[in-house]
Design a protein around this motif. Structure first.
Motif, PDB file in Angstrom:
ATOM      1  N   ASP A  79       0.784  -1.238   0.005  1.00  0.00           N
ATOM      2  CA  ASP A  79      -0.044   0.083   0.076  1.00  0.00           C
ATOM      3  C   ASP A  79       0.826   1.278   0.172  1.00  0.00           C
ATOM      4  O   ASP A  79       2.274   1.238  -0.271  1.00  0.00           O
ATOM      5  CB  ASP A  79      -1.002   0.050   1.046  1.00  0.00           C
ATOM      6  N   SER A  80       0.286   2.435   0.048  1.00  0.00           N
ATOM      7  CA  SER A  80       0.785   3.916   0.104  1.00  0.00           C
ATOM      8  C   SER A  80       1.835   3.978   1.284  1.00  0.00           C
ATOM      9  O   SER A  80       2.578   4.819   1.275  1.00  0.00           O
ATOM     10  CB  SER A  80      -0.057   4.817  -0.122  1.00  0.00           C
ATOM     11  N   HIS A  81       1.456   3.146   2.275  1.00  0.00           N
ATOM     12  CA  HIS A  81       2.389   3.338   3.474  1.00  0.00           C
ATOM     13  C   HIS A  81       3.619   2.425   3.589  1.00  0.00           C
ATOM     14  O   HIS A  81       4.417   2.521   4.705  1.00  0.00           O
ATOM     15  CB  HIS A  81       1.518   3.092   4.637  1.00  0.00           C
ATOM     16  N   GLY A  82       3.701   1.690   2.548  1.00  0.00           N
ATOM     17  CA  GLY A  82       4.794   0.777   2.516  1.00  0.00           C
ATOM     18  C   GLY A  82       4.468  -0.640   3.484  1.00  0.00           C
ATOM     19  O   GLY A  82       5.321  -1.338   3.688  1.00  0.00           O
ATOM     20  N   HIS A  83       3.116  -0.993   3.791  1.00  0.00           N
ATOM     21  CA  HIS A  83       2.873  -2.198   4.270  1.00  0.00           C
ATOM     22  C   HIS A  83       2.677  -3.209   3.233  1.00  0.00           C
ATOM     23  O   HIS A  83       1.970  -3.072   2.223  1.00  0.00           O
ATOM     24  CB  HIS A  83       1.489  -2.048   5.064  1.00  0.00           C
ATOM     25  N   LYS A  84       3.267  -4.259   3.500  1.00  0.00           N
ATOM     26  CA  LYS A  84       3.057  -5.542   2.605  1.00  0.00           C
ATOM     27  C   LYS A  84       2.093  -6.339   3.039  1.00  0.00           C
ATOM     28  O   LYS A  84       1.982  -6.837   4.122  1.00  0.00           O
ATOM     29  CB  LYS A  84       4.411  -6.254   2.674  1.00  0.00           C
ATOM     30  N   PHE A  85       1.056  -7.179   1.930  1.00  0.00           N
ATOM     31  CA  PHE A  85       0.212  -7.603   2.474  1.00  0.00           C
ATOM     32  C   PHE A  85       0.333  -9.190   1.426  1.00  0.00           C
ATOM     33  O   PHE A  85       0.966  -9.070   0.124  1.00  0.00           O
ATOM     34  CB  PHE A  85      -1.032  -7.297   1.965  1.00  0.00           C
ATOM     35  N   PHE A  86       0.132 -10.165   2.228  1.00  0.00           N
ATOM     36  CA  PHE A  86       0.195 -11.681   1.896  1.00  0.00           C
ATOM     37  C   PHE A  86      -0.919 -12.331   2.197  1.00  0.00           C
ATOM     38  O   PHE A  86      -1.992 -11.917   2.798  1.00  0.00           O
ATOM     39  CB  PHE A  86       1.289 -12.293   2.588  1.00  0.00           C
ATOM     40  N   ARG A  87      -1.330 -13.376   0.906  1.00  0.00           N
ATOM     41  CA  ARG A  87      -2.342 -14.279   1.154  1.00  0.00           C
ATOM     42  C   ARG A  87      -1.827 -15.625   1.215  1.00  0.00           C
ATOM     43  O   ARG A  87      -1.002 -16.294   0.899  1.00  0.00           O
ATOM     44  CB  ARG A  87      -3.046 -14.206  -0.186  1.00  0.00           C
ATOM     45  N   ARG A  88      -2.844 -16.248   1.942  1.00  0.00           N
ATOM     46  CA  ARG A  88      -2.445 -17.608   2.477  1.00  0.00           C
ATOM     47  C   ARG A  88      -2.700 -18.558   1.295  1.00  0.00           C
ATOM     48  O   ARG A  88      -3.558 -18.223   0.556  1.00  0.00           O
ATOM     49  CB  ARG A  88      -3.153 -18.053   3.667  1.00  0.00           C
ATOM     50  N   VAL A  89      -1.892 -19.612   1.002  1.00  0.00           N
ATOM     51  CA  VAL A  89      -1.989 -20.310  -0.163  1.00  0.00           C
ATOM     52  C   VAL A  89      -3.177 -21.404  -0.184  1.00  0.00           C
ATOM     53  O   VAL A  89      -3.892 -21.792  -1.148  1.00  0.00           O
ATOM     54  CB  VAL A  89      -0.600 -21.330  -0.205  1.00  0.00           C
TER      55      VAL A  89
END
Length: 439
Positions: free
Chosen positions: A412-422
């Motif tokens: 996102d714009s704040h530098g947060h990384k998002f992951f999704r479970r497999v």
């Protein structure tokens, strides 16, 4: 008082003599006697008369409410884990400027401004203004007399007569009167016998001693088992991977090339050529003079000799007369108390009046140190033991740089990384900076 003696009183200028017969006056001084009280002591005080006894009941015991454990899992999420943003930190760049060395090929001019601007001037020699000494010594002899020599006339010294009286002790012919006012006015009086107070005998109480206490009445000893420890066993965290040996200091530190400082060489000393001129203005301008020592103007002392014999008498020798002195005798005080002639008895008032008594040992009322046993089991349950449920500690996947079992989605714009479970059943998104997972 006797009949020959009387008491005189003044009444309006007239003197009246009263003759008192013997036995008329009585002594009104009270006797030193102990007066006992004949009445009976009541023994009632204000506390006993005003105090009202009340029935005191024991306070009711408060029964604690029964604890009911809450069902479900405990949420361990915090605001710090939810709102914290991890940032990548770069090594700090040193702002120190690079050292530059400037070299000049030209020759340095070492001539100072004083040497360049100074001009030597021709200084003319000044004439001395010293005044010549025109004093000439006299050729004739000095024969003037002083005022002291003209006014002083020597005279013969005549001794004065001493008027100091002679020290002579005058002895009296009369006998010494040793009567004093204390000896003449003192009247001895007979002392009264000392009052002896008899000690009261100790009377022990006839009632038996009540040795019951609140501790003996209320204490009930209970025997129980030792409490069990519910502390979890310490588990060792073992890591099978080998230690890399890299640290943050080793990764970020870069060795810098250091150049050695230049050594400054001092110039060699070159002595000047030629001879040194040691002449000064004082040596050149000084003119020596022949100076004669000064002659004293003090008159010549003439010795005055006297052939008369020396008179060594003084007023002290003429007036002083030696007296025959004797050492005074020691004045010893006469002993008023005569010395005892018999053998010392050694008996004191404590030994004479002491009465030995048989000592009765008091009975100890201390309870015996014995543990009171009970057949009832000891209840060692606590709220911690009943409500504590051990939980398994899970490692948050957000601590890994690439969490296992998750796929990167976006940033996102704040530098947060998002992951999704497999796994296709449950879709959860994890935050990469240590936050919990969201559905």
């Amino acid at each position: 008082m006797t009949t020959a003696e009387g008491q005189a009183r003044r009444k309006g200028g007239a003197i009246v003599a009263l003759i008192i017969p013997p036995g008329f006056m009585t002594v009104l001084k009270p006797k030193h006697e102990y007066h006992t009280h004949g009445g009976k002591m009541e023994g009632i005080t204000t506390f006993k008369s005003d105090y009202l006894p009340y029935d005191v009941a024991n306070r009711p015991v408060r029964v604690p409410a029964e604890c009911k454990p809450v069902t479900g899992e405990m949420d361990m999420g915090t605001t710090y884990r939810r709102d914290y943003n991890a940032h990548k930190i770069n090594p700090v760049i040193i702002v120190k400027p690079v050292e530059r060395k400037y070299k000049r090929e030209g020759k340095v001019n070492t001539i100072p401004t004083y040497q360049a601007d100074y001009r030597v001037w021709e200084v003319q020699r000044r004439e001395t203004n010293k005044v010549e000494n025109a004093y000439q010594l006299p050729t004739e002899k000095f024969g003037n007399s002083t005022t002291f020599q003209d006014s002083f006339f020597p005279r013969e010294i005549s001794l004065r007569k001493s008027f100091k009286p002679t020290v002579v002790t005058k002895l009296s012919d009369q006998p010494f009167t040793s009567v004093t006012s204390h000896r003449s006015d003192y009247v001895p009086h007979q002392l009264e016998p000392q009052l002896k107070v008899s000690k009261e005998e100790y009377k022990p109480n006839s009632q038996p001693f009540v040795d019951t206490t609140t501790h003996r009445c209320d204490f009930r000893g209970l025997v129980g088992e030792l409490p069990k420890s519910f502390k979890p066993e310490p588990s060792k965290v073992e890591v099978k991977a080998l230690f890399d040996g890299t640290t943050e200091f080793r990764d970020r530190f870069q060795p810098w090339a250091i150049s050695l400082p230049e050594v400054h060489k001092a110039k060699e000393y070159v002595p000047p050529t030629g001879n040194m001129e040691l002449t000064t203005t004082s040596h050149l301008a000084y003119i020596p003079h022949d100076i004669n020592p000064a002659v004293l103007m003090r008159p010549v002392e003439r010795s005055r000799r006297n052939n008369a014999p020396f008179q060594g008498n003084t007023t002290m020798r003429d007036a002083f007369q030696a007296w025959d002195t004797h050492r005074p005798e020691i004045v010893k005080k006469s002993q008023d108390i005569p010395k005892a002639s018999g053998k010392f008895d050694g008996m004191t008032t404590f030994r004479a009046h002491y009465r030995p008594h048989n000592i009765v040992l008091t009975q100890s009322c201390k309870p015996s140190k014995m543990a009171l046993s009970s057949s009832a089991p000891f209840t060692d349950e606590t709220l911690y033991r009943t409500e504590y449920t051990p939980k398994k500690q899970e490692v948050c996947p957000a601590t890994y740089p690439s969490p296992p079992g998750y796929v990167f989605v976006n940033t996102d714009s704040h530098g947060h990384k998002f992951f999704r479970r497999v796994s296709p059943d449950v879709s959860k998104i994890a935050h990469a900076n240590g936050k919990p997972f969201y559905d």
